[in-house]
Motif scaffolding. Structure first.
Motif, short mmCIF file in Angstrom:
data_model
loop_
_atom_site.label_atom_id
_atom_site.label_comp_id
_atom_site.label_asym_id
_atom_site.label_seq_id
_atom_site.Cartn_x
_atom_site.Cartn_y
_atom_site.Cartn_z
N LEU A 3 0.79 -1.23 0.02
CA LEU A 3 0.12 -0.07 0.07
C LEU A 3 0.98 1.22 -0.05
N ILE A 11 -7.84 5.49 3.33
CA ILE A 11 -8.38 4.48 4.47
C ILE A 11 -8.58 5.15 5.62
N TYR A 14 -11.63 7.52 5.48
CA TYR A 14 -12.96 6.61 5.58
C TYR A 14 -13.16 5.98 7.10
N ALA A 15 -12.14 5.83 7.59
CA ALA A 15 -12.17 5.52 9.09
C ALA A 15 -12.28 6.45 10.16
N MET A 31 0.56 -1.82 7.70
CA MET A 31 -0.52 -2.25 7.00
C MET A 31 -0.07 -3.33 5.81
N PHE A 38 -1.81 -11.94 5.60
CA PHE A 38 -3.13 -12.74 5.11
C PHE A 38 -2.79 -13.62 4.19
N ALA B 366 -10.68 -1.18 8.24
CA ALA B 366 -11.46 -0.10 7.30
C ALA B 366 -11.02 -0.67 5.80
N TYR B 367 -9.57 -1.01 5.71
CA TYR B 367 -9.23 -1.40 4.61
C TYR B 367 -9.92 -2.66 3.93
N LEU B 368 -10.07 -3.51 4.77
CA LEU B 368 -10.30 -4.96 4.33
C LEU B 368 -11.77 -4.99 3.99
N LEU B 369 -12.81 -4.00 4.68
CA LEU B 369 -14.24 -4.13 4.00
C LEU B 369 -14.46 -2.89 3.14
N SER B 370 -13.27 -2.40 2.58
CA SER B 370 -13.53 -1.29 1.54
C SER B 370 -13.66 -2.17 0.15
N TYR B 374 -12.61 -6.38 -0.14
CA TYR B 374 -13.68 -7.32 0.53
C TYR B 374 -13.51 -8.79 0.00
#
Lengths: 106, 502
Positions: A3, A11, A14-15, A31, A38, B366-370, B374
């Motif tokens: 990122l 982000i 948005y948060a 991040m 993951f 927030a990133y994972l659900l954007s 998703y």
């Protein structure tokens, strides 16, 4: 996929968390590191596997009659306001929502 | 002279019922122990002395009137500071909720009080339960009672330390990815994460709603079982839609033999490279203690365990982001003064109210659900949850419980694990359980030959077989005591003789 700082800036907006430039740099590194963690979940063939959103299936929302509950569950106005930083009368007090006028709109 | 920390919860309750001592004397002994010990341990964020004495007086009055007392009458209990208790603050160890006064009492807390318990105070934790060491508390660290230079684990570190130091008999914690079991392990106490749905979360500040579960920590399996009875008494809680009816029968078969019961082991996990030599020794002792009582060891497999950390750190932060959106500084929580607009006030209140780890988790969520992301991670993580749940189902068809480490190491030193993702990796053995919603318990099995720190083993069991799991845990505790490796009711030695005389 690494990122960029700009990605993280978006982000954070948005948060609704205002980050300093230093924090933005730290969060960008974090991040990207976390996303590497993951990767194992992308290593499986998941075609046809149903998702499980919740350990207990078949849950539904709990609905209640639309009447005041005077026996405990409803907070009194005073109790509901008691943890708020700014109140006015029976209301939570907030700055301008639309913002064009700015400041304190009494 | 008896000291409070020499008594089990059951002994305290029966002593109060019989008039050997009063609930008020017990409450004073607990407060005295905290006075003498907590400057060093720092397990508490708030000691509710007035509330404790008032509750104890009421218990004593009940007895004076000839009323039947509850199974926890007079037992001093502490609550993790994410649980609302009217008359105390509920801060989640965050600046965000520094002055937050509990507007009502959580069901889990209420049920402990209904069983007669005395509420001694609120315990320290990682901020909003994000962490494995309690170092992310905004207020102060908590020290491990076995070695003050080490962390107590987390996120329920204050609860584990308060019990281990003998300040209270029982504490409640919450476990989203290991937050009861891991601090229990680090502090040498018993900690149960019950099956998802067994204990109501109403009034507990939410972190990951499909993962969170409340459970007890105590110095013996017996005390943990008594606390579980109290937590499920009253049945399904209509105020938590996930709450289920569970019979209050955790003590009835606790002492039953385990001969013929099957204990699963996963060879690949038991030999995992991350496991320290002393933890391996503890596991070998645990296995032997169960085998000597006739339990059958059988090999099982959890083949998707390797992806559990990944799935968890997708699901957990996503749910946390959603849950913590409520902290906007308007109805409660820190509010940035002098903001021109609501949007600015929200963003600055959240920036200055939350600590670093709380921000990290929310940004990740927030990133994972954007949009677009998703389907890359969140959806596959929920598919992986299906695979992990199926793995457990197959494993539990072949065994009654699975024996695992709790954590790869004993408690680490302050600052030793300071990289967030490195700390996440230490959750390897606890996290898959929350993903599937099953029950797990951490049981002390001795101390490290190298450091003297507590060693523990984890037993995991199928959903809603928690009573059976505790029976296996009790057998493990019994076998370990027989070997002289760890005695139930043990208080960390440095604190056992300080205050708390009854």
């Amino acid at each position: 996929m690494a990122l960029t700082t700009d990605d993280v800036r978006r982000i954070a907006a948005y948060a609704r968390i205002a980050l300093t430039e230093n924090e933005l740099a730290e969060m960008t590194a974090y991040m990207s590191e976390a996303i590497k963690l993951f990767e194992p979940i992308r290593a499986y063939d998941l075609a046809g596997v149903e998702p499980t959103y919740h350990p207990i299936g078949g849950l539904s929302n709990v609905m209640a009659a639309d009447v005041a509950n005077k026996h405990g569950r409803s907070l009194s106005v005073d109790a509901a306001l008691s943890n708020a930083a700014s109140t006015q009368g029976k209301a939570f007090r907030i700055p301008s929502i639309l913002g064009t006028a700015g400041g304190d709109q009494r | 002279m008896t000291r409070l920390d020499q008594l089990s919860a059951a002994q305290i309750a029966s002593g109060v019922a019989a008039g050997a001592f009063s609930a008020t004397e017990v409450a004073r002994a607990s407060l005295d122990a905290i006075e003498a010990r907590d400057a060093e341990v720092q397990a508490f964020l708030q000691v509710s002395a007035d509330l404790a004495l008032k509750t104890a007086t009421a218990t004593d009055e009940l007895r004076a009137h000839g009323a039947k007392l509850g199974p926890l009458a007079g037992v001093p209990v502490a609550f993790k500071d994410n649980m609302n208790l009217q008359g105390t603050r509920t801060t989640c160890a965050s600046r965000m909720l520094e002055g937050y006064e509990s507007p009502y009492t959580a069901t889990c807390v209420q049920r402990m009080l209904a069983a007669g318990a005395t509420p001694i105070g609120k315990t320290n934790m990682d901020e909003f339960a994000f962490g494995s060491s309690t170092e992310s508390s905004a207020f102060h660290p908590t020290r491990n009672p076995w070695d003050a230079a080490r962390v107590p684990g987390g996120s329920s570190g204050g609860s584990a330390a308060a019990v281990a130091a003998g300040e209270v008999s029982i504490a409640l914690g919450s476990d989203t990815g290991g937050s009861i079991r891991q601090p229990a392990s680090f502090c040498g106490v018993v900690g149960l994460k019950p099956t998802y749905g067994a204990v109501s979360r109403y009034g507990v500040v939410a972190f990951g709603s499909s993962l969170d579960q409340v459970g007890p920590l105590g110095r013996s399996v017996t005390d943990v079982a008594i606390a579980m009875n109290a937590l499920v008494t009253g049945g399904r809680d209509p105020l938590d839609s996930t709450s289920q009816d569970v019979p209050a029968s955790f003590s009835a078969h606790l002492e039953d033999p385990v001969e013929g019961m099957r204990v699963g082991v996963i060879p690949a996990l038991m030999e995992h490279e991350s496991i320290a030599p002393d933890v391996r020794k503890g596991l070998a002792d645990a296995r032997a203690a169960l085998e000597e009582q006739g339990a059958q060891i059988t090999e099982v497999e959890l083949s998707h365990m390797a992806s559990a950390i990944a799935a968890y750190y997708v699901i957990g932060p996503s749910e946390a982001f959603s849950n913590l959106a409520r902290f906007d500084g308007v109805r409660f929580g820190y509010q940035e003064p002098g903001s021109a607009t609501l949007a600015e006030q929200t963003a600055l209140s959240r920036a200055h109210g939350f600590g670093a780890e709380a921000k990290r988790r929310q940004l990740l969520g927030a990133y994972l659900l954007s949009s677009g992301v998703y389907h890359e991670y969140y959806y596959p993580a929920q598919q992986v949850r299906t695979l992990i749940t199926e793995d457990y189902r197959h494993a539990f068809a072949r065994c009654d419980a699975i024996l695992l480490p709790v954590a790869p190491t004993t408690a680490w030193h302050f600052g030793e694990v300071n990289d967030p993702t490195q700390m996440y990796a230490s959750d390897l053995f606890t996290i898959s359980l929350n993903i599937a919603g099953n029950a797990g318990v951490s049981v002390p099995v001795g101390s490290s030959p190298a450091s003297g720190m507590p060693l523990s083993a984890q037993l995991q069991g199928p959903a809603f077989q928690d009573a059976n799991l505790l029976r296996m845990a009790r057998a493990l505790e019994r076998g370990i005591a027989k070997k002289g490796l760890h005695m139930p009711d043990t208080v960390a030695p440095a604190f056992a003789d300080r205050g708390g005389e009854l």
